[in-house]
Design an enzyme around this catalytic site. Structure first.
Site, PDB file in Angstrom:
ATOM      1  N   GLU A   1       4.383  11.296   3.051  1.00 50.53           N
ATOM      2  CA  GLU A   1       3.735   9.984   3.124  1.00 50.53           C
ATOM      3  C   GLU A   1       4.353   9.111   2.033  1.00 50.53           C
ATOM      4  OE1 GLU A   1      -0.442   8.023   1.689  1.00 50.53           O
ATOM      5  OE2 GLU A   1      -0.554   9.979   2.665  1.00 50.53           O
TER       6      GLU A   1
ATOM      7  N   THR B   1      -0.926   3.805   1.602  1.00 52.95           N
ATOM      8  CA  THR B   1      -1.423   2.594   0.953  1.00 52.95           C
ATOM      9  C   THR B   1      -1.155   1.372   1.838  1.00 52.95           C
ATOM     10  OG1 THR B   1      -0.683   3.663  -1.103  1.00 52.95           O
ATOM     11  CG2 THR B   1      -1.679   1.510  -1.311  1.00 52.95           C
TER      12      THR B   1
ATOM     13  N   LYS C   1      -9.385  10.163   5.731  1.00 48.10           N
ATOM     14  CA  LYS C   1      -9.055  10.520   4.356  1.00 48.10           C
ATOM     15  C   LYS C   1     -10.284  10.308   3.470  1.00 48.10           C
ATOM     16  CE  LYS C   1      -6.111   8.550   0.686  1.00 48.10           C
ATOM     17  NZ  LYS C   1      -4.922   7.680   0.463  1.00 48.10           N
TER      18      LYS C   1
END
Length: 221
Positions: free
Chosen positions: A43, A72, A132
């Protein structure tokens, strides 16, 4: 890859290494070290300078060998950039219905970030299939995750923040679908010094820990 196949692949691997590097070169070294350690998934966060360029480069170099995501991701504009660069999944630190909606229209997996039960319910309502839990380590770690799994037994939760080799097994036993691991796996000093073997070794140990914990199965809630 379809959304279903990306979810399946993340579940098989069980680890999402979160790369926050100072520059493109460090990010590339981190990807190589992680892959050598047996984790074919990364990621790349949008906090990395020129993150879309890094994503594009990793996709070009590794092709189908590595599942490449963007982290993000805060807006639909960023989502568009990342998907255009080749990202196969998106991860946000919080819940952004706009990101989820754009990702779905692009047939791309969006992993929403939440912390509370209310946020988790809203994420599910928005269509998030993987969720998440961030920052999980700061609010109770594995015990907190286990508490969330009680009312949401079918939710596919990915604890992130404070996840490391010492508690990885506990998170798996608490019912984690996969683990998001950042600084505790990708040592910033090792990247700067070019000592990537330390990252490779850490990745290998983490893989073994997750596999061993999964053989035990999740503990009852």
């Amino acid at each position: 890859m379809t959304i279903d196949s990306v979810i399946r692949r993340i579940g098989e691997i069980g680890i999402i290494p979160v790369i926050r590097a100072a520059n493109v070169e460090e990010a590339s070294r981190a990807v190589e070290a992680i892959c050598q350690g047996g984790i074919p998934i990364v990621e790349i966060t949008m906090t990395v300078p020129n993150a879309p360029v890094v994503i594009c480069d990793v996709v070009r170099r590794y092709g189908s060998q590595v599942l490449v995501g963007a982290g993000t991701v805060l807006s639909s504009e960023q989502a568009k950039l990342c998907i255009g660069a080749g990202a196969q999944f998106l991860v946000s630190p919080g819940l952004s219905p706009a990101v989820i909606s754009f990702a779905h229209t692009s047939d791309t997996l969006a992993i929403a970030g939440v912390l509370t039960p209310t946020e988790l319910m809203n994420a599910q309502t928005s269509g998030a299939r993987l969720i998440k839990i961030f920052p999980c380590g700061n609010v109770g770690g594995p015990k907190y995750l286990k508490s969330l799994k009680a009312p949401f037994p079918d939710a596919a939760l990915i604890p992130t923040g404070g996840v490391n080799i010492s508690n990885a097994a506990d998170f798996i036993l608490a019912g984690a679908f996969a683990l998001g691991v950042g600084a505790d796996l990708i040592d910033a000093a090792a990247l700067r010094d070019g000592n990537v073997s330390r990252i490779t070794q850490a990745a290998s140990e983490l893989v073994q820990t997750v596999q061993a914990a999964r053989k035990q199965g999740p503990l009852p809630t």
